[in-house]
Design an enzyme around this catalytic site. Sequence first.
Site, PDB file in Angstrom:
ATOM      1  N   CYS A   1       0.844  -1.196   0.000  1.00  0.00           N
ATOM      2  CA  CYS A   1       0.000   0.000   0.000  1.00  0.00           C
ATOM      3  C   CYS A   1       0.883   1.252   0.000  1.00  0.00           C
ATOM      4  O   CYS A   1       1.594   1.498  -0.962  1.00  0.00           O
ATOM      5  CB  CYS A   1      -0.991  -0.044   1.163  1.00  0.00           C
TER       6      CYS A   1
ATOM      7  N   HIS B   1      -3.688  -4.864  -0.405  1.00  0.00           N
ATOM      8  CA  HIS B   1      -3.228  -5.465   0.843  1.00  0.00           C
ATOM      9  C   HIS B   1      -3.266  -6.984   0.715  1.00  0.00           C
ATOM     10  O   HIS B   1      -4.336  -7.591   0.839  1.00  0.00           O
ATOM     11  CB  HIS B   1      -4.117  -5.032   2.004  1.00  0.00           C
TER      12      HIS B   1
ATOM     13  N   GLU C   1      -2.286  -9.190   2.815  1.00  0.00           N
ATOM     14  CA  GLU C   1      -2.650  -9.795   4.101  1.00  0.00           C
ATOM     15  C   GLU C   1      -4.142  -9.743   4.354  1.00  0.00           C
ATOM     16  O   GLU C   1      -4.655 -10.439   5.247  1.00  0.00           O
ATOM     17  CB  GLU C   1      -1.881  -9.099   5.234  1.00  0.00           C
TER      18      GLU C   1
END
Length: 211
Positions: free
Chosen positions: A80, A190, A192
Amino acid sequence: MKVAIIDYGMGNLGSVRRALEQLGAEAEIVDTPAQLEDADRIILPGVGSFADGMRHLNRDGWTEALVRLTGEGKPLLGICLGMQLLASEGSEHGGHAGLGLVPGRVVHLETMDCRERIPHVGWNDIHVRHPEGNPSAMLFDGIQDGTDFYFVHSFAYQAERASDVLAQVQYGIPVTAAVGRGHVMGTQFHPEKSSRAGFRILKNFLEFEAC
């Protein structure tokens, strides 16, 4: 495999560490540049503005360490804001020099004539580019065109070289979703927070063989 996650005051750290631990990595949140020395991989996460991000990196010695260690061949993944900071410069809150590891400029989506709602928040499918001769393209091994990833951003990366763009997302206009040059990579989304596909991105980064 030891992975250092940089804590420079801008970040979404816990979820990145948990994802890496689930993949079997020894993930450590580090708050001094010296702790990067014995790491096998480095992750630069981040949320917030380009200006604040670079101010923190410059103030605390991270910039010098990252430029040196990546110059020595240590793999780095920006996430990001962390991806945006890889650029040469960013235009948020005025012009600011970035890390310059993947040359390009970060600009507001409005200046790119984006007519969609800003910020760009949510799940969107990506187009994987597979640039020939770019080792970092392996970040998308096993990822199909049209795979969804989770985005939150108002600014976009304009890479100097088309071959440094690993993936794009269509958000009214084509927007860079990932960049890479050699062993330095970044994702605007993202991983994750992007379910199984995001974990595959992280797994690919862990398995990347530095030149």
